[in-house]
Design a protein around this motif. Structure first.
Motif, PDB file in Angstrom:
ATOM      1  N   MET A  48       0.846  -1.190   0.000  1.00  0.00           N
ATOM      2  CA  MET A  48       0.000   0.000   0.000  1.00  0.00           C
ATOM      3  C   MET A  48       0.879   1.237   0.000  1.00  0.00           C
ATOM      4  SD  MET A  48      -3.234   0.063  -0.139  1.00  0.00           S
ATOM      5  CE  MET A  48      -4.446  -1.195  -0.044  1.00  0.00           C
ATOM      6  N   THR A  49       0.395   2.234  -0.658  1.00  0.00           N
ATOM      7  CA  THR A  49       1.154   3.480  -0.701  1.00  0.00           C
ATOM      8  C   THR A  49       0.762   4.359   0.477  1.00  0.00           C
ATOM      9  OG1 THR A  49      -0.478   4.654  -2.003  1.00  0.00           O
ATOM     10  CG2 THR A  49       1.179   3.400  -3.221  1.00  0.00           C
ATOM     11  N   SER A  80       1.580   8.235  -4.169  1.00  0.00           N
ATOM     12  CA  SER A  80       1.275   7.772  -5.519  1.00  0.00           C
ATOM     13  C   SER A  80       0.677   8.871  -6.389  1.00  0.00           C
ATOM     14  CB  SER A  80       0.344   6.561  -5.481  1.00  0.00           C
ATOM     15  OG  SER A  80      -0.853   6.877  -4.816  1.00  0.00           O
ATOM     16  N   ARG A 123       8.212   2.996 -15.229  1.00  0.00           N
ATOM     17  CA  ARG A 123       8.455   1.735 -14.510  1.00  0.00           C
ATOM     18  C   ARG A 123       8.173   0.524 -15.399  1.00  0.00           C
ATOM     19  NH1 ARG A 123       7.557   3.588  -9.127  1.00  0.00           N
ATOM     20  NH2 ARG A 123       8.950   5.381  -8.951  1.00  0.00           N
ATOM     21  N   VAL A 168      -3.419  -4.370  -6.882  1.00  0.00           N
ATOM     22  CA  VAL A 168      -2.490  -3.944  -5.826  1.00  0.00           C
ATOM     23  C   VAL A 168      -1.139  -4.628  -6.022  1.00  0.00           C
ATOM     24  CG1 VAL A 168      -2.026  -4.023  -3.337  1.00  0.00           C
ATOM     25  CG2 VAL A 168      -4.286  -3.344  -4.170  1.00  0.00           C
ATOM     26  N   GLU A 169      -1.157  -5.909  -6.330  1.00  0.00           N
ATOM     27  CA  GLU A 169       0.107  -6.621  -6.560  1.00  0.00           C
ATOM     28  C   GLU A 169       0.851  -6.038  -7.758  1.00  0.00           C
ATOM     29  OE1 GLU A 169      -1.084 -11.015  -4.780  1.00  0.00           O
ATOM     30  OE2 GLU A 169      -1.599 -10.527  -6.852  1.00  0.00           O
ATOM     31  N   GLU A 217       2.401  -2.806  -6.688  1.00  0.00           N
ATOM     32  CA  GLU A 217       3.564  -2.998  -5.817  1.00  0.00           C
ATOM     33  C   GLU A 217       4.809  -3.356  -6.612  1.00  0.00           C
ATOM     34  OE1 GLU A 217       2.303  -5.713  -2.748  1.00  0.00           O
ATOM     35  OE2 GLU A 217       1.290  -4.096  -1.645  1.00  0.00           O
ATOM     36  N   VAL A 218       4.635  -4.106  -7.698  1.00  0.00           N
ATOM     37  CA  VAL A 218       5.785  -4.418  -8.549  1.00  0.00           C
ATOM     38  C   VAL A 218       6.307  -3.146  -9.201  1.00  0.00           C
ATOM     39  CG1 VAL A 218       6.514  -5.627 -10.652  1.00  0.00           C
ATOM     40  CG2 VAL A 218       5.071  -6.809  -8.990  1.00  0.00           C
ATOM     41  N   GLY A 251       5.930  -0.030  -8.095  1.00  0.00           N
ATOM     42  CA  GLY A 251       6.405   0.971  -7.134  1.00  0.00           C
ATOM     43  C   GLY A 251       5.633   0.857  -5.846  1.00  0.00           C
ATOM     44  N   LYS A 252       6.139   0.069  -4.936  1.00  0.00           N
ATOM     45  CA  LYS A 252       5.419  -0.220  -3.699  1.00  0.00           C
ATOM     46  C   LYS A 252       4.993   1.044  -2.956  1.00  0.00           C
ATOM     47  CE  LYS A 252       5.573  -3.132   0.315  1.00  0.00           C
ATOM     48  NZ  LYS A 252       5.900  -4.464   0.689  1.00  0.00           N
ATOM     49  N   ASP A 253       5.805   2.080  -3.024  1.00  0.00           N
ATOM     50  CA  ASP A 253       5.512   3.289  -2.261  1.00  0.00           C
ATOM     51  C   ASP A 253       4.864   4.409  -3.061  1.00  0.00           C
ATOM     52  OD1 ASP A 253       6.574   2.163   0.074  1.00  0.00           O
ATOM     53  OD2 ASP A 253       8.604   2.760  -0.501  1.00  0.00           O
ATOM     54  N   ASP A 254       4.824   4.276  -4.386  1.00  0.00           N
ATOM     55  CA  ASP A 254       4.324   5.419  -5.140  1.00  0.00           C
ATOM     56  C   ASP A 254       3.487   5.081  -6.371  1.00  0.00           C
ATOM     57  OD1 ASP A 254       6.385   4.511  -6.726  1.00  0.00           O
ATOM     58  OD2 ASP A 254       7.459   6.408  -6.793  1.00  0.00           O
TER      59      ASP A 254
END
Length: 156
Positions: free
Chosen positions: A1-2, A6, A18, A40-41, A44-45, A47-50
Protein backbone atom coordinates in the motif's frame (compact mmCIF):
# COMPACT_ATOMS: atom_id res chain seq x y z
CA UNK A 1 0.00 0.00 0.00
CA UNK A 2 1.15 3.48 -0.70
CA UNK A 3 1.31 6.25 1.86
CA UNK A 4 -0.27 8.84 -0.44
CA UNK A 5 2.78 9.57 -2.56
CA UNK A 6 1.27 7.77 -5.52
CA UNK A 7 -0.57 10.94 -6.56
CA UNK A 8 2.45 13.23 -6.30
CA UNK A 9 4.06 14.47 -9.50
CA UNK A 10 3.31 13.06 -12.92
CA UNK A 11 2.07 9.64 -11.85
CA UNK A 12 1.20 8.57 -15.42
CA UNK A 13 4.75 9.22 -16.62
CA UNK A 14 6.11 7.39 -13.55
CA UNK A 15 3.84 4.42 -14.23
CA UNK A 16 4.97 4.04 -17.84
CA UNK A 17 8.60 4.65 -16.96
CA UNK A 18 8.46 1.73 -14.51
CA UNK A 19 6.77 -0.48 -17.09
CA UNK A 20 9.56 0.28 -19.60
CA UNK A 21 12.23 -0.30 -16.93
CA UNK A 22 10.81 -3.81 -16.51
CA UNK A 23 11.13 -4.40 -20.25
CA UNK A 24 7.52 -4.02 -21.38
CA UNK A 25 6.30 -1.76 -24.15
CA UNK A 26 2.88 -1.26 -22.57
CA UNK A 27 1.08 -1.51 -19.27
CA UNK A 28 -1.16 -4.13 -20.87
CA UNK A 29 1.82 -6.34 -21.73
CA UNK A 30 3.09 -5.98 -18.16
CA UNK A 31 -0.32 -6.85 -16.66
CA UNK A 32 -0.88 -9.76 -19.03
CA UNK A 33 2.45 -11.26 -17.97
CA UNK A 34 0.85 -11.56 -14.51
CA UNK A 35 -2.77 -12.45 -15.34
CA UNK A 36 -3.79 -13.56 -11.85
CA UNK A 37 -2.06 -10.78 -9.91
CA UNK A 38 -4.36 -8.27 -8.25
CA UNK A 39 -4.19 -4.59 -9.17
CA UNK A 40 -2.49 -3.94 -5.83
CA UNK A 41 0.11 -6.62 -6.56
CA UNK A 42 0.75 -5.10 -9.99
CA UNK A 43 1.12 -1.67 -8.41
CA UNK A 44 3.56 -3.00 -5.82
CA UNK A 45 5.78 -4.42 -8.55
CA UNK A 46 5.78 -1.03 -10.28
CA UNK A 47 6.41 0.97 -7.13
CA UNK A 48 5.42 -0.22 -3.70
CA UNK A 49 5.51 3.29 -2.26
CA UNK A 50 4.32 5.42 -5.14
CA UNK A 51 1.98 3.50 -7.47
CA UNK A 52 -1.61 2.60 -6.61
CA UNK A 53 -3.76 -0.19 -8.03
CA UNK A 54 -6.36 2.28 -9.26
CA UNK A 55 -3.65 4.03 -11.28
CA UNK A 56 -2.71 0.74 -12.90
CA UNK A 57 -6.34 0.09 -13.77
CA UNK A 58 -6.77 3.61 -15.17
CA UNK A 59 -3.82 3.03 -17.48
CA UNK A 60 -5.11 -0.38 -18.51
CA UNK A 61 -8.52 1.06 -19.39
CA UNK A 62 -6.93 3.82 -21.48
CA UNK A 63 -4.82 1.30 -23.41
CA UNK A 64 -7.76 -1.07 -23.86
CA UNK A 65 -9.93 1.73 -25.21
CA UNK A 66 -7.24 2.76 -27.71
CA UNK A 67 -6.71 -0.81 -28.89
CA UNK A 68 -10.44 -1.64 -28.84
CA UNK A 69 -9.86 -4.51 -26.40
CA UNK A 70 -11.97 -3.33 -23.49
CA UNK A 71 -13.96 -6.58 -23.27
CA UNK A 72 -10.70 -8.51 -22.93
CA UNK A 73 -9.68 -6.19 -20.09
CA UNK A 74 -13.03 -6.75 -18.35
CA UNK A 75 -12.56 -10.53 -18.61
CA UNK A 76 -9.02 -10.16 -17.30
CA UNK A 77 -10.24 -8.22 -14.30
CA UNK A 78 -12.67 -11.03 -13.49
CA UNK A 79 -9.71 -13.44 -13.49
CA UNK A 80 -7.85 -11.18 -11.04
CA UNK A 81 -10.84 -10.87 -8.71
CA UNK A 82 -11.66 -14.60 -8.77
CA UNK A 83 -8.05 -15.59 -8.17
CA UNK A 84 -7.76 -13.21 -5.21
CA UNK A 85 -10.74 -14.82 -3.47
CA UNK A 86 -10.47 -18.38 -4.76
CA UNK A 87 -6.87 -19.14 -5.79
CA UNK A 88 -7.77 -22.82 -6.17
CA UNK A 89 -10.74 -22.12 -8.41
CA UNK A 90 -14.50 -21.95 -8.13
CA UNK A 91 -15.63 -23.55 -4.86
CA UNK A 92 -17.01 -27.08 -4.96
CA UNK A 93 -19.46 -26.35 -2.14
CA UNK A 94 -21.52 -23.19 -2.33
CA UNK A 95 -22.51 -22.79 1.30
CA UNK A 96 -23.34 -19.44 2.93
CA UNK A 97 -19.68 -18.50 3.35
CA UNK A 98 -18.75 -19.30 -0.25
CA UNK A 99 -21.93 -17.67 -1.54
CA UNK A 100 -20.89 -14.47 0.24
CA UNK A 101 -17.34 -14.75 -1.14
CA UNK A 102 -18.69 -15.27 -4.67
CA UNK A 103 -20.86 -12.18 -4.22
CA UNK A 104 -17.75 -10.22 -3.18
CA UNK A 105 -15.86 -11.35 -6.29
CA UNK A 106 -18.75 -10.35 -8.53
CA UNK A 107 -19.19 -7.02 -6.74
CA UNK A 108 -15.50 -6.13 -7.00
CA UNK A 109 -15.55 -7.11 -10.67
CA UNK A 110 -18.55 -4.85 -11.23
CA UNK A 111 -16.78 -2.03 -9.43
CA UNK A 112 -13.96 -2.16 -11.97
CA UNK A 113 -16.25 -2.44 -14.98
CA UNK A 114 -16.33 0.54 -17.33
CA UNK A 115 -19.80 2.00 -17.92
CA UNK A 116 -19.78 0.70 -21.49
CA UNK A 117 -19.72 -2.89 -20.22
CA UNK A 118 -21.95 -2.70 -17.14
CA UNK A 119 -24.96 -4.38 -18.73
CA UNK A 120 -22.89 -7.18 -20.24
CA UNK A 121 -21.21 -7.82 -16.89
CA UNK A 122 -24.59 -7.78 -15.14
CA UNK A 123 -25.74 -10.50 -17.54
CA UNK A 124 -22.54 -12.50 -17.04
CA UNK A 125 -22.92 -12.28 -13.25
CA UNK A 126 -26.51 -13.52 -13.53
CA UNK A 127 -25.36 -16.42 -15.70
CA UNK A 128 -22.62 -17.36 -13.23
CA UNK A 129 -25.14 -17.38 -10.37
CA UNK A 130 -27.80 -19.30 -12.31
CA UNK A 131 -25.39 -21.79 -13.89
CA UNK A 132 -22.25 -21.94 -11.74
CA UNK A 133 -19.08 -23.12 -13.44
CA UNK A 134 -17.64 -26.50 -12.52
CA UNK A 135 -15.93 -26.84 -9.18
CA UNK A 136 -12.30 -25.88 -9.47
CA UNK A 137 -12.81 -23.70 -12.56
CA UNK A 138 -9.85 -21.39 -12.49
CA UNK A 139 -9.42 -19.16 -15.50
CA UNK A 140 -5.79 -18.21 -15.87
CA UNK A 141 -6.32 -15.31 -18.24
CA UNK A 142 -8.86 -13.35 -20.28
CA UNK A 143 -8.94 -15.92 -23.08
CA UNK A 144 -10.55 -18.63 -20.96
CA UNK A 145 -13.22 -20.40 -23.03
CA UNK A 146 -16.02 -19.98 -20.48
CA UNK A 147 -15.19 -16.31 -19.97
CA UNK A 148 -15.21 -15.75 -23.73
CA UNK A 149 -18.66 -17.36 -23.83
CA UNK A 150 -19.91 -15.06 -21.07
CA UNK A 151 -18.26 -11.94 -22.55
CA UNK A 152 -17.40 -12.44 -26.20
CA UNK A 153 -15.29 -9.87 -27.99
CA UNK A 154 -17.41 -7.47 -29.99
CA UNK A 155 -15.27 -4.39 -30.39
CA UNK A 156 -14.77 -3.24 -33.93
Amino acid sequence: MTDGRSWEGNWKARLYERVRELGYDSLTAFAESRPTASLVELAEVLGKDDVAGVQVFSGLVAEAERSKRLTRLVRGQFVRELHAQFPNGWPSIVDDTNRFDIAQVLARWSGYTPVTHEERVRQARAALRAYPPPAGWRPLGPDDELLRTLLPDDES
